[in-house]
Enzyme design. Structure first.
Site, short mmCIF file in Angstrom:
data_model
loop_
_atom_site.label_atom_id
_atom_site.label_comp_id
_atom_site.label_asym_id
_atom_site.label_seq_id
_atom_site.Cartn_x
_atom_site.Cartn_y
_atom_site.Cartn_z
N LYS A 66 -33.81 -48.06 9.01
CA LYS A 66 -34.43 -49.00 8.42
C LYS A 66 -33.32 -50.02 8.17
O LYS A 66 -32.28 -50.17 8.36
CB LYS A 66 -35.45 -48.62 7.18
CG LYS A 66 -34.93 -48.64 5.83
CD LYS A 66 -35.67 -47.98 4.65
CE LYS A 66 -34.13 -47.19 4.12
NZ LYS A 66 -35.07 -46.49 2.88
N TYR A 283 -17.25 -74.72 -7.04
CA TYR A 283 -18.77 -75.14 -8.08
C TYR A 283 -17.96 -74.96 -9.71
O TYR A 283 -17.81 -74.04 -10.11
CB TYR A 283 -19.92 -75.00 -7.40
CG TYR A 283 -19.78 -75.23 -6.19
CD1 TYR A 283 -19.87 -76.81 -5.97
CD2 TYR A 283 -19.79 -74.82 -5.02
CE1 TYR A 283 -20.13 -77.11 -4.76
CE2 TYR A 283 -19.91 -75.51 -3.93
CZ TYR A 283 -20.47 -77.00 -3.70
OH TYR A 283 -20.07 -77.40 -2.12
#
Ligand SMILES: *Cc1c(COP(=O)(O)O)cnc(C)c1O
Length: 386
Positions: A66, A283
């Site tokens: 999956k 940041y």
């Protein structure tokens, strides 16, 4: 307004964007692009399937593929896992593509159908479908005449996500056994705590009460149960994470289990910064150098699937040497500590996880599991078989 339109149209004028034919081939070659890549080892996938076989020698194996084979690429994984007895996934479009590519073994849809319009497709592609609720049971009545689908009846033995409660499961079992559109019937359940101290006995007790006295095939074991609980192996095991070379357990590493990492997320240093004490990185200036420090900037960020939550100190390999990340992970870049690595420079290879650094370890540092790291590798990262 007219001038504005002219500027706009100029921006998109073909003059600025020659047809693809006019570019050097290297631009269109994923190997020559931004250095981040997901390198997938088909040998590791085959090796890990071998570990499953040794653990569960009497069971057939559904390789769980999956989520694009946990980020490894469905087509590639299906080829590498050709020795598995079948593949299991949730996405019917992917199942259809598998069939269309010539995959001839069993394909199971672990969540079954979401809409009756999928029935003829499932029948035509000979998919084995889970039936986990009354709505799906009812859907079978719309099966085309003559169609027969193999069904996995899902029993809720305590996970409390999908599946019939025990009493309802017995009724569902009987109606499936009598149903014109049902071929082979398999009983299945899924474990909530096979990877921790609570184990599987409490769920197996419920499951056995449904399966008792029946000659029906059974499928219950995920990777953790394959590795730890032989009594759960039954007819079909359903390993996922172990095929990809990661551990389902918090207390045993993949290496200790004899598994090999199938995915290596690799990139390179693309810039080096010499920082003075007090200088901050990225940041929010989330990391501050307290002494002179060489920092390497890596072409990998959260838009590639690297977890933004990975804090300063998350392990990373630079030129094969283990070091740590510094500061915030940004969209396209992250920063690493090059202290004690005078040889590291632009172009030095970096392993974010995989060969030499388990995804399990990176996941632990980032407060998640390796499943999530691998599934999150972004479409812009070229997947390359090695
Ligand atoms: C994903 C999944 C598995 C595989 O689980 P792993 O922990 O990756 O081995 C098995 N069964 C079902 C129903 C699943 O959804």
């Amino acid at each position: 307004m007219a001038a504005f339109k002219r500027i706009l149209s100029r921006g998109f004028h073909p003059r600025w964007c020659p047809p693809l034919l006019h570019y050097p081939a290297s631009i269109l070659n994923p190997l020559a692009m931004r250095p981040i890549k997901a390198l997938i080892s088909s040998a590791a996938l085959r090796h890990n399937l071998g570990v499953v076989r040794r653990c569960a020698p009497h069971s057939q194996v559904f390789g769980v593929v999956k989520a694009n084979a946990y980020g490894h690429g469905l087509a590639l994984a299906a080829r590498a896992l050709e020795a598995a007895d079948g593949l299991a996934l949730l996405e019917i479009d992917a199942a259809v593509r598998l069939r269309a590519s010539g995959y001839a073994r069993r394909i199971a849809l672990l969540e079954g159908l979401f809409d009756p319009t999928e029935l003829p497709v499932a029948a035509q592609c000979d998919l084995t479908i889970a039936v986990h609720n009354a709505e799906q049971l009812k859907m079978l009545d719309a099966a085309p005449a003559g169609a027969r689908l193999d069904v996995m009846l899902k029993v809720n033995t305590g996970m409390n996500r999908l599946g019939f409660a025990p009493a309802a499961a017995l009724k569902a079992r009987d109606s499936l056994l009598a149903h014109r559109a049902v071929g082979q019937l398999t009983l299945m359940t899924h474990f909530a705590t096979a990877d921790d101290a609570r184990g599987v006995a409490w769920q197996m007790e419920v499951f056995d009460s449904i399966a008792a006295g029946q000659r029906l095939a059974r499928s219950v074991a995920n990777s953790a149960a394959v590795l730890r609980f032989p009594q759960t192996h039954a007819d079909w095991v359903r390993p996922g994470i172990m095929l990809y070379g990661c551990t389902p357990f918090a207390d045993i590493s993949a290496a200790e289990l004899g598994l090999m990492p199938a995915m290596t997320l690799a990139s390179e240093i693309i810039a080096v910064q010499d920082l003075r004490p007090g200088a901050r990185i990225g940041y929010a200036g989330a990391f501050e150098a307290t002494q002179p420090l060489r920092a390497g900037v890596v072409a990998c960020g959260y838009a590639d699937g690297y977890p933004r939550h990975a804090p300063t100190g998350t392990p990373v390999l630079v030129g094969g040497i283990r070091t740590r990340t510094l500061g915030r992970v940004s969209m396209d870049l992250l920063t690493v500590d090059l202290t004690g690595m005078p040889g590291a420079r632009v172009g030095t290879p970096v392993v974010l996880w995989g060969d030499g650094l388990s995804a399990d370890e990176v996941a632990l540092a980032a407060g998640t599991v390796s499943y999530e790291l691998m599934c999150a590798v972004a479409p812009r990262v070229p997947v390359i078989e090695v």
